[in-house]
Design an enzyme around this catalytic site. Structure first.
Site, mmCIF file in Angstrom:
data_model
loop_
_atom_site.group_PDB
_atom_site.id
_atom_site.type_symbol
_atom_site.label_atom_id
_atom_site.label_comp_id
_atom_site.label_asym_id
_atom_site.label_seq_id
_atom_site.Cartn_x
_atom_site.Cartn_y
_atom_site.Cartn_z
ATOM 1 N N GLU A 192 2.472 11.343 1.526
ATOM 2 C CA GLU A 192 2.346 10.311 2.574
ATOM 3 C C GLU A 192 3.048 10.869 3.821
ATOM 4 O O GLU A 192 2.382 11.223 4.802
ATOM 5 C CB GLU A 192 2.992 8.992 2.120
ATOM 6 C CG GLU A 192 2.887 7.869 3.161
ATOM 7 C CD GLU A 192 3.648 6.600 2.748
ATOM 8 O OE1 GLU A 192 4.511 6.653 1.852
ATOM 9 O OE2 GLU A 192 3.375 5.541 3.372
ATOM 10 N N ASP A 271 0.720 -2.570 1.981
ATOM 11 C CA ASP A 271 1.605 -3.708 2.271
ATOM 12 C C ASP A 271 0.904 -4.594 3.304
ATOM 13 O O ASP A 271 1.261 -4.597 4.493
ATOM 14 C CB ASP A 271 2.939 -3.194 2.833
ATOM 15 C CG ASP A 271 3.630 -2.255 1.856
ATOM 16 O OD1 ASP A 271 4.179 -2.752 0.857
ATOM 17 O OD2 ASP A 271 3.587 -1.036 2.084
HETATM 18 N N1 ADE Z 1 6.982 0.886 -0.514
HETATM 19 C C1 ADE Z 1 6.154 -0.028 0.009
HETATM 20 N N2 ADE Z 1 5.219 0.572 0.747
HETATM 21 C C2 ADE Z 1 5.440 1.909 0.691
HETATM 22 C C3 ADE Z 1 4.820 3.056 1.235
HETATM 23 N N3 ADE Z 1 3.747 2.986 2.023
HETATM 24 N N4 ADE Z 1 5.356 4.256 0.953
HETATM 25 C C4 ADE Z 1 6.425 4.351 0.182
HETATM 26 N N5 ADE Z 1 7.050 3.309 -0.354
HETATM 27 C C5 ADE Z 1 6.571 2.088 -0.115
HETATM 28 ZN ZN ZN Z 2 2.567 2.371 -1.131
#
Ligand code: ADE
Ligand code: ZN
Length: 344
Positions: A192, A271
């Site tokens: 990410e 999220d």
């Molecule tokens: N916790 C909630 N969303 C997240 C994300 N995008 N990356 C890492 N941890 C998370």
């Molecule tokens: Zn996540």
């Protein structure tokens, strides 16, 4: 009707809408450092993953009782049903709650009560994925897994989330080995913000079956070739990637390149309360921004069921529903009359 789909990358704590946060804060006597819903929503502007996580963990303080967790999950499931979600594999972060003195049983039983009603109430089958916070210690992850053992019948897999850079998968080899011994499946956030090497580690050392995000795999040709060859799914979250500045704009998102490379990509909301939309909004806005074809959109939906931890009969049922949806949408568009120009 939205395309039927599975959502495989969804943090239940990331579905806490400002209105529910304030309602729970009042019910539980928790002081929030915001003067109302509008001011809170205005704070949803992030520079990177950490700036989001700071608010995400702060707001969780309103979640205290089983009922709070049940209401949180029910609110998500109700919204998800309207987005064409037929199956949801839901992450939760037990350490973010136990650190505040909330028992892990309160969290799991509270979420479980909502999930038990989900299929009858919303037509959504579910799985629960317990995530370890990678910026906490390996010992804390092991203690969390041990505390979850009485509830293992409710848990399908383990995952790894929170601040990625500086917390490589290798740190969690032992807890993933223990999870496998307990019969749990495994996924992990990787690539990410962190480098492609974290994706290799998640595959080789943690033996995960899916990679959450995986954006930065594109920097490593050999890794892409392996992900394609082994059909390892990536749970991609376009709105999240833009809001957390992993990608500049939706039009720059690499989802189309991923599909063109033959990667098993899926679209998810991560999220949604924080990033501006739920899963079908992610799919339709990204499809529009990237000019994805109908065929590519159905491929994403098919991938979501194929990448899920569903039992085979249920997977087959959803894939048949998806095929029927496609046929119906094709016959709808075929029956739209095309204006014919009449010669003068
Ligand atoms: N916790 C909630 N969303 C997240 C994300 N995008 N990356 C890492 N941890 C998370
Ligand atoms: Zn996540």
């Amino acid at each position: 009707m939205p395309i039927p789909k599975a959502e495989l990358h969804l943090h239940v704590e990331g579905t806490l809408e400002p209105e529910l946060a304030f309602r729970l804060a009042e019910r539980n006597g928790v002081e929030l450092p915001f003067d109302g819903v509008e001011e809170l929503r205005a704070a949803y502007r992030f520079d990177d993953l950490q700036s989001f996580l700071d608010l995400y963990y702060r707001l969780m303080d309103v979640l205290r009782t089983e009922r709070d967790f049940t209401e949180l999950a029910e609110a998500y499931l109700e919204r998800a049903a309207g987005q064409g979600v037929r199956h949801a594999e839901i992450f939760f972060d037990p350490q973010a709650h136990t650190a505040r003195g909330v028992d892990i049983g309160t969290v799991i039983n509270g979420l479980g009560a909502a999930l038990d009603r989900s299929e009858a109430a919303y037509g959504i089958t579910t799985r629960l994925i317990l995530c370890f916070l990678r910026d906490e210690s390996a010992e804390s992850a092991l203690a969390t897994l041990a505390a979850a053992e009485p509830y293992l019948d409710r848990i399908t897999a383990v995952g790894l989330d929170s601040a990625e850079v500086g917390h490589p998968p290798v740190k969690f080899v032992e807890v993933y080995r223990r999870a496998r011994e307990l019969g749990l499946r495994a996924v992990a956030h990787a690539g990410e913000e962190g480098p492609a090497s974290y994706v290799w580690e998640a595959l080789d050392l943690l033996e995960v079956e899916r990679i959450d995000h995986g954006l930065r795999c594109l920097e490593d040709e050999e890794l892409v070739a392996r992900l394609v060859r082994e059909r390892i799914p990536l749970t991609v979250c376009p709105f999240s990637n833009v809001r957390l500045r992993c990608v500049d704009t939706l039009a720059d998102h690499p989802l189309r390149r991923m599909l063109d490379a033959g990667l098993v990509a899926t679209v998810n909301s991560d999220d949604p309360a924080y990033f501006g939309g739920y899963v079908d909004q992610n799919l339709t806005a990204t499809a529009a921004a990237l000019g994805l074809t109908e065929d590519q959109q159905y491929t994403l939906a098919r991938n979501s069921f194929e990448a899920s931890f569903l039992d085979e009969p249920t997977r087959a049922r959803y894939l048949a529903e998806l095929a029927a949806h496609r046929e119906a949408s094709e016959s709808d568009s075929a029956s739209v009359s095309v204006p014919v120009s009449v010669p003068a």
